[in-house]
Motif scaffolding. Sequence first.
Motif: not given
Length: 351
Positions: A149-156
């Motif tokens: 998410e967040d333009n690729g700056d957050t991953a889960y």
Amino acid sequence: MKLNIALLAGDGIGPEVIDQAVKVCDALAKKYNHDINWRPALTGAAAIEAVGDPYPDETHDICATSDAVLFGAIGHPKYDNDPSAKVRPEQGLLRMRQKLGLFANVRPTFTFPSLIDKSPLKRERIEGTDLVFLRELTGGIYFGKRGREDNGDTAYDTCTYTRKEIQRLAKKGFEMAEKRSKRLCCVDKANVLESSRLWRETVQAMEKDYPEVKVSYEFVDAVAMRLVQWPSEYDVLITENLFGDILTDEASVISGSMGLMPSASIGERIALYEPIHGSYPQAAGKDIANPLATVLSAAMLFDGFNLSEEAEAIRKVVNKSLSEGIVTEDLAEGGKSYKTSEVGDWLASHI
Ligand code: IPM
Ligand code: MG
């Protein structure tokens, strides 16, 4: 007995160690009058190179229509160092586990009398260790929802378990404990994770059906510590996918070499047998890798068909090779070492 066995050599040292297991099985088949039909198929990086898919449909068909699968190793540095790779060898292994329904990964850890001083752990700590992990293999964070998410700056990555998934794995654990020392340890992180609380609740509810089995519940961080402090205190351990992945690598240190530990992945119908080590790319093609984990995985395969005399024959010849020093360089400690293929030849001729 007629056995159709899918043969998935895979990557790195996979083909070399698989060759030795085949030699040993063929020698055994000759001696005990079995008819083994090996059915080779592509998987891993080798399959990506050949057909662009780490677990091609054709390979799945071969596995699904065989009596068992013997598997080497999967993985290639080319993909490890490229986080943006769209297709990865490991995806093949995960898809295979899922499509074949291999929900329980049985990973024993034991010591070999002749190797006990090869372990980095003290003799008095590890002597008599004989434990087995049952690692859940088709659920948890390995198969949960993941993304960016967040333009690729957050991953889960998410860890999800259903009561049913836990029950079917725990059932295997209880049954195994009943046949062994009647001690079962459920490894979780129930002080933090909701999925672990479901594990604990589910296993607790099953206790009454297995009155002879004494169950303990321990947190994964504590087990990580106690496993190398007092491994002989454990017998059967059940745990979720990622905890099991990590703890079984740790446990392999007890035996002295990762090149020694076999495993079986079992499902409703078919089972897959593989060494717990990886593809060890640095050694690929050099004829130096230790084939014993794969050979011992073949012993588990015979166990899987209730051919325990055959399985014992393999274990016996492996122990003999160790005590006579017919070992690959990882176990030679600077002394005389043998090539992978020489160890395989020796084992086959001593069956
Ligand atoms: C294993 C391996 C695999 C896993 C990798 C290769 C995907 O580490 O079999 O333990 O994490 O399950
Ligand atoms: Mg692993």
